[in-house]
Write an enzyme that holds these catalytic residues in place. Sequence first.
Site, PDB file in Angstrom:
ATOM      1  N   THR A 107      -8.336  33.743  66.626  1.00 33.91           N
ATOM      2  CA  THR A 107      -9.743  33.837  66.898  1.00 33.91           C
ATOM      3  C   THR A 107      -9.835  35.766  65.720  1.00 33.91           C
ATOM      4  O   THR A 107     -11.251  35.473  65.995  1.00 33.91           O
ATOM      5  CB  THR A 107     -10.206  33.517  67.812  1.00 33.91           C
ATOM      6  OG1 THR A 107      -8.949  32.424  68.435  1.00 33.91           O
ATOM      7  CG2 THR A 107     -11.344  33.171  67.489  1.00 33.91           C
ATOM      8  N   GLU A 110     -16.149  46.780  73.861  1.00 33.33           N
ATOM      9  CA  GLU A 110     -17.223  45.810  73.681  1.00 33.33           C
ATOM     10  C   GLU A 110     -17.103  44.857  74.197  1.00 33.33           C
ATOM     11  O   GLU A 110     -18.235  44.024  74.387  1.00 33.33           O
ATOM     12  CB  GLU A 110     -17.823  46.533  73.093  1.00 33.33           C
ATOM     13  CG  GLU A 110     -19.504  46.213  72.717  1.00 33.33           C
ATOM     14  CD  GLU A 110     -20.304  46.153  73.764  1.00 33.33           C
ATOM     15  OE1 GLU A 110     -20.345  47.396  74.000  1.00 33.33           O
ATOM     16  OE2 GLU A 110     -20.568  45.141  74.714  1.00 33.33           O
ATOM     17  N   GLY A 158     -18.672  38.569  74.776  1.00 32.85           N
ATOM     18  CA  GLY A 158     -18.152  38.345  73.857  1.00 32.85           C
ATOM     19  C   GLY A 158     -18.964  39.357  72.458  1.00 32.85           C
ATOM     20  O   GLY A 158     -18.667  40.556  72.047  1.00 32.85           O
ATOM     21  N   ILE A 163     -22.716  39.923  72.632  1.00 37.24           N
ATOM     22  CA  ILE A 163     -23.756  40.726  73.297  1.00 37.24           C
ATOM     23  C   ILE A 163     -23.419  42.252  73.885  1.00 37.24           C
ATOM     24  O   ILE A 163     -22.251  42.743  74.067  1.00 37.24           O
ATOM     25  CB  ILE A 163     -24.205  40.162  74.670  1.00 37.24           C
ATOM     26  CG1 ILE A 163     -23.951  38.665  74.189  1.00 37.24           C
ATOM     27  CG2 ILE A 163     -25.540  40.736  74.973  1.00 37.24           C
ATOM     28  CD1 ILE A 163     -24.857  37.960  75.354  1.00 37.24           C
ATOM     29  N   GLY A 166     -13.033  23.260  71.517  1.00 38.58           N
ATOM     30  CA  GLY A 166     -11.750  24.980  71.336  1.00 38.58           C
ATOM     31  C   GLY A 166     -13.194  25.612  72.273  1.00 38.58           C
ATOM     32  O   GLY A 166     -12.503  26.922  71.922  1.00 38.58           O
ATOM     33  N   GLU A 195      -9.302  26.995  76.862  1.00 39.47           N
ATOM     34  CA  GLU A 195      -7.938  26.820  76.938  1.00 39.47           C
ATOM     35  C   GLU A 195      -7.374  25.623  77.090  1.00 39.47           C
ATOM     36  O   GLU A 195      -8.225  24.812  77.949  1.00 39.47           O
ATOM     37  CB  GLU A 195      -7.528  28.025  77.288  1.00 39.47           C
ATOM     38  CG  GLU A 195      -7.994  29.542  76.356  1.00 39.47           C
ATOM     39  CD  GLU A 195      -7.996  30.500  76.774  1.00 39.47           C
ATOM     40  OE1 GLU A 195      -7.285  30.295  77.354  1.00 39.47           O
ATOM     41  OE2 GLU A 195      -8.549  31.532  76.761  1.00 39.47           O
ATOM     42  N   ASP A 252     -12.181  34.123  85.010  1.00 39.69           N
ATOM     43  CA  ASP A 252     -13.023  35.202  84.024  1.00 39.69           C
ATOM     44  C   ASP A 252     -14.212  35.953  83.945  1.00 39.69           C
ATOM     45  O   ASP A 252     -14.598  36.775  83.965  1.00 39.69           O
ATOM     46  CB  ASP A 252     -12.943  33.684  82.650  1.00 39.69           C
ATOM     47  CG  ASP A 252     -13.515  34.536  81.857  1.00 39.69           C
ATOM     48  OD1 ASP A 252     -13.409  35.266  80.384  1.00 39.69           O
ATOM     49  OD2 ASP A 252     -15.111  34.380  81.516  1.00 39.69           O
ATOM     50  N   LYS A 259     -15.153  40.124  83.921  1.00 44.64           N
ATOM     51  CA  LYS A 259     -16.273  40.725  83.904  1.00 44.64           C
ATOM     52  C   LYS A 259     -17.165  41.337  84.156  1.00 44.64           C
ATOM     53  O   LYS A 259     -17.451  42.701  84.196  1.00 44.64           O
ATOM     54  CB  LYS A 259     -16.607  39.443  82.424  1.00 44.64           C
ATOM     55  CG  LYS A 259     -15.787  39.385  81.713  1.00 44.64           C
ATOM     56  CD  LYS A 259     -16.584  37.218  80.895  1.00 44.64           C
ATOM     57  CE  LYS A 259     -16.302  36.847  80.169  1.00 44.64           C
ATOM     58  NZ  LYS A 259     -16.629  36.123  80.270  1.00 44.64           N
TER      59      LYS A 259
HETATM   60  N1  LIG Z   1     -11.578  34.149  71.532  1.00 44.69           N
HETATM   61  C1  LIG Z   1     -12.616  34.700  71.626  1.00 44.69           C
HETATM   62  O1  LIG Z   1     -13.895  34.002  71.220  1.00 44.69           O
HETATM   63  C2  LIG Z   1     -12.444  36.125  72.685  1.00 44.69           C
HETATM   64  C3  LIG Z   1     -14.305  36.408  73.254  1.00 44.69           C
HETATM   65  C4  LIG Z   1     -14.364  37.576  73.812  1.00 44.69           C
HETATM   66  C5  LIG Z   1     -12.321  38.127  73.933  1.00 44.69           C
HETATM   67  N2  LIG Z   1     -10.765  38.127  73.633  1.00 44.69           N
HETATM   68  C6  LIG Z   1      -9.817  38.287  74.038  1.00 44.69           C
HETATM   69  O2  LIG Z   1      -9.401  38.815  72.812  1.00 44.69           O
HETATM   70  C7  LIG Z   1      -8.284  38.762  72.976  1.00 44.69           C
HETATM   71  C8  LIG Z   1      -7.275  37.633  72.088  1.00 44.69           C
HETATM   72  O3  LIG Z   1      -7.987  36.553  72.011  1.00 44.69           O
HETATM   73  P1  LIG Z   1      -8.201  35.417  70.606  1.00 44.69           P
HETATM   74  O4  LIG Z   1      -9.134  33.998  71.072  1.00 44.69           O
HETATM   75  O5  LIG Z   1      -8.088  35.906  69.189  1.00 44.69           O
HETATM   76  O6  LIG Z   1      -5.901  35.012  70.622  1.00 44.69           O
HETATM   77  P2  LIG Z   1      -5.700  34.031  70.264  1.00 44.69           P
HETATM   78  O7  LIG Z   1      -6.199  33.142  69.149  1.00 44.69           O
HETATM   79  O8  LIG Z   1      -4.924  33.000  71.275  1.00 44.69           O
HETATM   80  O9  LIG Z   1      -4.928  35.218  69.295  1.00 44.69           O
HETATM   81  C9  LIG Z   1      -3.589  36.032  69.842  1.00 44.69           C
HETATM   82  C10 LIG Z   1      -3.385  36.812  69.075  1.00 44.69           C
HETATM   83  O10 LIG Z   1      -2.093  38.050  69.196  1.00 44.69           O
HETATM   84  C11 LIG Z   1      -1.081  37.137  68.598  1.00 44.69           C
HETATM   85  N3  LIG Z   1       0.024  37.401  69.793  1.00 44.69           N
HETATM   86  C12 LIG Z   1       0.250  36.970  70.839  1.00 44.69           C
HETATM   87  N4  LIG Z   1       1.390  37.556  71.747  1.00 44.69           N
HETATM   88  C13 LIG Z   1       2.019  38.139  71.002  1.00 44.69           C
HETATM   89  C14 LIG Z   1       2.836  39.036  70.662  1.00 44.69           C
HETATM   90  N5  LIG Z   1       3.166  39.036  71.751  1.00 44.69           N
HETATM   91  N6  LIG Z   1       3.523  40.148  70.602  1.00 44.69           N
HETATM   92  C15 LIG Z   1       2.575  40.062  68.808  1.00 44.69           C
HETATM   93  N7  LIG Z   1       1.618  39.323  68.673  1.00 44.69           N
HETATM   94  C16 LIG Z   1       1.003  38.509  69.558  1.00 44.69           C
HETATM   95  C17 LIG Z   1      -0.837  35.870  68.387  1.00 44.69           C
HETATM   96  O11 LIG Z   1       0.484  35.896  66.963  1.00 44.69           O
HETATM   97  P3  LIG Z   1       0.137  34.853  65.821  1.00 44.69           P
HETATM   98  O12 LIG Z   1      -0.871  33.680  65.845  1.00 44.69           O
HETATM   99  O13 LIG Z   1       1.625  34.503  65.336  1.00 44.69           O
HETATM  100  O14 LIG Z   1       0.770  33.361  67.450  1.00 44.69           O
HETATM  101  C18 LIG Z   1      -2.227  35.983  68.144  1.00 44.69           C
HETATM  102  O15 LIG Z   1      -1.895  35.893  66.288  1.00 44.69           O
HETATM  103  C19 LIG Z   1      -7.600  38.237  74.472  1.00 44.69           C
HETATM  104  O16 LIG Z   1      -7.577  39.243  75.721  1.00 44.69           O
HETATM  105  C20 LIG Z   1      -9.389  37.485  75.212  1.00 44.69           C
HETATM  106  O17 LIG Z   1      -9.843  36.846  75.877  1.00 44.69           O
HETATM  107  C21 LIG Z   1     -11.387  36.606  73.137  1.00 44.69           C
END
Ligand SMILES: NC(=O)c1ccc[n+]([C@@H]2O[C@H](COP(=O)([O-])OP(=O)(O)OC[C@H]3O[C@@H](n4cnc5c(N)ncnc54)[C@H](OP(=O)(O)O)[C@@H]3O)[C@@H](O)[C@H]2O)c1
Length: 438
Positions: free
Chosen positions: A13, A127, A132, A134, A185, A188, A199, A203
Site C-alpha cells: 500500500t 513522519e 499517516g 498528517i 480494507g 487488517e 497501535d 504512536k
Molecule cells: N497502509 C497504511 O495505510 C499505513 C499507514 C501508516 C503506516 N503504515 C506502515 O507502513 C508499513 C507498510 O505498510 P503497507 O500497508 O504498505 O504494507 P503491505 O501492503 O503489507 O506491503 C508490505 C510490502 O513489503 C514487502 N515485504 C514484506 N515482508 C518482506 C520481506 N521479508 N522482504 C522483502 N519484502 C517484504 C511485501 O512484499 P510482497 O508485495 O511481495 O508481498 C509488500 O510489498 C508498515 O510498517 C505500516 O505499519 C501503513
Amino acid sequence: MGKLKIGIIGFGTVGKGVYQILNGEKDTHPILKQIEIANIVVKNISKKRGLNIKENLLINDPNKLIDDPSIDVIVEVMGGTDVAKNIILKSLKAGKSVVTANKAVMARFGEEIHKVALENGAYILFEAAVCGGIPIIEPLKRSLKSNQIIKMAGIINGTTNFILSRMSTEKASFQESLDLAQKLGYAELDPSADVEGQDAADKISILSELAFGGKIDRNKIDTEGINKIELKDIEYADKLGFEIKLLAVSERNNDNDIIDSLPLNIWVGPTLIPKIHPLSTIEGVNNAILVSGDPIGEIMLYGPGAGSGPTASSVVSDILNLKALSIKNDILQDRFVDPLLSFDFWRKCHVIDSEQISKKNYLRIICEDTPGVIGKIGNTFGNNNVSIESIVQLDARANEAEIVVITHHVPKGNIDLSKNQLNALPEVKFIASQLNCI
Ligand SMILES: NC(=O)c1ccc[n+]([C@@H]2O[C@H](COP(=O)([O-])OP(=O)(O)OC[C@H]3O[C@@H](n4cnc5c(N)ncnc54)[C@H](OP(=O)(O)O)[C@@H]3O)[C@@H](O)[C@H]2O)c1
C-alpha cells in the site's frame, strides 16, 4: 548536482504510493524529479503489481541496496518488527539515512535506532509512522520547537475511529462494524493491534519521546481497546451529550515533581468526549491531534491517518528533506547534520503508574430496580471519596435497571475500591462497563 538515489523496501500500500508520487506527472515542485528509485525490494517477485513498472526494478534481496555505495537513502515500508529493525540498523551503520513508516519498530527500538543514526551521521525520519498523512513529527521537531509541550490528545487510530463512527451513526454492533472495516480494507485480517489500542499506544509513545525529550517505556502505557464497547454505551453517551472515541493522551504530570525525570501521564482508552469538543467531530478513518504548548496555546492537526496516498505523502516529504540536505552539503562541501531533523534524547522521562492517574469515569451499572438503589450506589462512591458529576437511571425493564454514573476526576484506586464495594451490594448485578470521560 546528482539525483538522490533511493532504495525502497516494500511495494505494498505505502510503497506503491511512494512510487506513484515519484513517477507522477502532477504539477509539483521540481525537486521531486531529483529523486531516483534504484530498486524496490519485495518478498514475492512474481506477484502481479497492477502498475506499469520498468523491468528489473523489483528485487528480493535488501542487502543489494544496503551494500550498494551509490544508494543514498533506504526507504523501509515493508512493516513487521525484527526484519525491518535489522534492515534499518544495517542501513544506518552503512551511513545511509533511512525513511520509515514503521511505528511498531520506532516505538519499540527508537532509542537504539536514534543512537545508531547519530553515531553514523545519518538520519532516521518517520513522519509516516504516526497519523499517516498528517504532518505531526516534523511540527514537533521544528515548527513547535520554541514551545514547552504541555499535552497531546488525539484520535490516532483510523480503524477504531471508523468502527466507533459506524456504531454511533448506523447503530451497527462492534462486530458488524469491524467486519465492514475489514471488507473496505481499513482493518487488517488480524485487527487486534488496532482494536486493543496497541497501535495507538505505539504512536503516542513515539510522539511523547519527541515532545518531551526522554525515552518512554512503551509497556508502561495504560492501554485499553474498544472491543468491549456495546451499542448501549454509545446510545447512553449520546443521550448524555457525548461521543465515544479511542483517545490517546500524553501530558506532563506536575513539574514540581521533577527531580531527575519528567513524570508523564500517558494512556490510551475509550473515552466519552463532549459533543462540543473538536475531537468529538472526527469521523471515519480520519485522525486528529490536539497539541497544547506554552506559549502557542492549543493547535489541532486533522486529516487522513492512513491509506496509500496520504501515507506516501509523508514518506516522500521525508525523502525531500534528505534531498534538500544533500544539496546543502554539496554546497558546503561538508557533512552538515541538521539538529532539528536528527533526534537525540535530552532528558529522562517516566510514565507514572496508572493507579496514580486521576480521571473522570463513566460507569454503567446493572442492578435491581428497587427503591433507594441510586442512593446506595451514590453512598458507596461517596464513602470512597469519589465525587459524582451525574447519576441517572436510563433504562428499566422487568425488575432490572441500568444506572449510569459520571464521576469527577478521581484516582483509579478510589474507583477500583468503589467497584469492589458496589459488586458486593445485593441490589447490584454487575458493572457492565467503565470508560474514561473528558
Ligand atoms: N497502509 C497504511 O495505510 C499505513 C499507514 C501508516 C503506516 N503504515 C506502515 O507502513 C508499513 C507498510 O505498510 P503497507 O500497508 O504498505 O504494507 P503491505 O501492503 O503489507 O506491503 C508490505 C510490502 O513489503 C514487502 N515485504 C514484506 N515482508 C518482506 C520481506 N521479508 N522482504 C522483502 N519484502 C517484504 C511485501 O512484499 P510482497 O508485495 O511481495 O508481498 C509488500 O510489498 C508498515 O510498517 C505500516 O505499519 C501503513
